[in-house]
Scaffold this motif. Sequence first.
Motif, PDB file in Angstrom:
ATOM      1  N   LEU A   1      10.009  74.300 -17.350  1.00  0.00           N
ATOM      2  CA  LEU A   1       9.893  72.802 -17.348  1.00  0.00           C
ATOM      3  C   LEU A   1      11.450  72.243 -17.358  1.00  0.00           C
ATOM      4  O   LEU A   1      11.894  72.548 -18.336  1.00  0.00           O
ATOM      5  CB  LEU A   1       9.149  72.006 -18.066  1.00  0.00           C
ATOM      6  N   TYR A 204       3.077  67.173 -22.356  1.00  0.00           N
ATOM      7  CA  TYR A 204       2.317  68.367 -23.075  1.00  0.00           C
ATOM      8  C   TYR A 204       1.327  68.881 -22.014  1.00  0.00           C
ATOM      9  O   TYR A 204       1.180  70.143 -22.236  1.00  0.00           O
ATOM     10  CB  TYR A 204       1.453  67.816 -24.215  1.00  0.00           C
ATOM     11  N   ARG A 207       3.117  70.892 -19.420  1.00  0.00           N
ATOM     12  CA  ARG A 207       3.489  72.184 -19.636  1.00  0.00           C
ATOM     13  C   ARG A 207       2.419  72.984 -19.727  1.00  0.00           C
ATOM     14  O   ARG A 207       2.518  74.324 -19.761  1.00  0.00           O
ATOM     15  CB  ARG A 207       4.073  72.096 -20.896  1.00  0.00           C
ATOM     16  N   ARG A 211       2.193  76.715 -17.570  1.00  0.00           N
ATOM     17  CA  ARG A 211       2.224  78.091 -18.456  1.00  0.00           C
ATOM     18  C   ARG A 211       1.092  79.004 -17.814  1.00  0.00           C
ATOM     19  O   ARG A 211       1.182  80.195 -17.943  1.00  0.00           O
ATOM     20  CB  ARG A 211       1.878  77.749 -19.911  1.00  0.00           C
ATOM     21  N   SER A 239      10.258  70.056 -23.108  1.00  0.00           N
ATOM     22  CA  SER A 239      11.101  70.742 -22.185  1.00  0.00           C
ATOM     23  C   SER A 239      11.535  72.061 -22.106  1.00  0.00           C
ATOM     24  O   SER A 239      11.849  72.364 -23.587  1.00  0.00           O
ATOM     25  CB  SER A 239      11.785  69.716 -21.469  1.00  0.00           C
ATOM     26  N   ASP A 240      11.420  73.028 -21.624  1.00  0.00           N
ATOM     27  CA  ASP A 240      12.316  74.295 -21.591  1.00  0.00           C
ATOM     28  C   ASP A 240      13.695  74.060 -21.527  1.00  0.00           C
ATOM     29  O   ASP A 240      14.409  74.443 -22.526  1.00  0.00           O
ATOM     30  CB  ASP A 240      11.462  75.301 -20.479  1.00  0.00           C
TER      31      ASP A 240
END
Length: 342
Positions: A1, A204, A207, A211, A239-240
């Motif tokens: 993300l 949330y 994500r 995944r 966030s990544d």
Amino acid sequence: LVFTEEDKYGLYSNLLFKYFLAEGVVCGHDLFVASAKEHPDNILKELPAPLLDDSYGRELGDEAAAVKSEDFQDSMKIAWRYQNLPKIEASPTTFTKFGHYYDLSKKMSAELFQSVKWHSFYLHEELSSQPEMKACNMNGAYMRLLQSLQRVISQGGFDGSDPQKKSKNVLRIGIQSLGSLLWGDDVCCSDTPEDPHSLTKFLYVLRGLLRKSLSACIITVPSHLIQNKAIMERVTNLSDMVVGLESFIGSERETNPLYKDYHGLVHVHQIPRLNSLICDVSDTKDLAFRLKRKLFTIERLHLPPDLSDTVSRASKQDLAESAKLLSSGCGAMAIGKKHLDF
């Protein structure tokens, strides 16, 4: 993300958004484009045209010659005592072929675009086709977007938890201007929004979808309008990778001679770190971008070694402050642990 903080006018963040989608078209990935501001069909029609490896030098040869002429002119201006100092590398890393190059002056051909599957989510069409819904204390627009994403992931064979699916393609998701007022969220126009957790709940759940599926997502958010710092901290943690673009348009740096070669700054706030609970923080704090005629480039920011008499005292003070901020990055990269003598 990938979370992208939009610049004030959304010009340069929109370019990064289109680069991400164009790379998906060239690689043969499926696309999912969601927007509440611009129709996804119009966004996909304006993707930049890719440059093949053999045509890269020919197409951009004039710009390479212009850069060489600029370097020659700079070498004539710099005093002889500075010429023996090590030259600062403009590129963030040594050159490696990664991804593809694109020509911003041309649009992607329809033949190339028709070779990939794409899905669109335009909020105004979804609102007219479906009844009002609100569940889990989340914004109705976000709920529709999550349902549409989940349907595409399950029907398109991107669900990694289902071993029966034979498709191994990648889904590229692009969401434009999330959190803006057009999505029905008031986090950008009020310090105390009615539903401050709606955006974080959406991220949330999103994500979680990313995944368990073969997908990657880029989101642009007008973060300069969000005054509540607590909401921004939650969004960053969900966030990544977090990247911010700061444009010089309308600011004092636009006319400052120190930044005449650049159009804005790039702030890398967070970098994903695999198999770890914490995220890496980039030590490179001196990145800048500039928009050329055909290219959008991100380079290391290096300031001029000498100032003319026409530069004001305020600009010199700005230079001194910038030197302190960039000493850990610019100076260390140029001549080891020593600082540059500005």
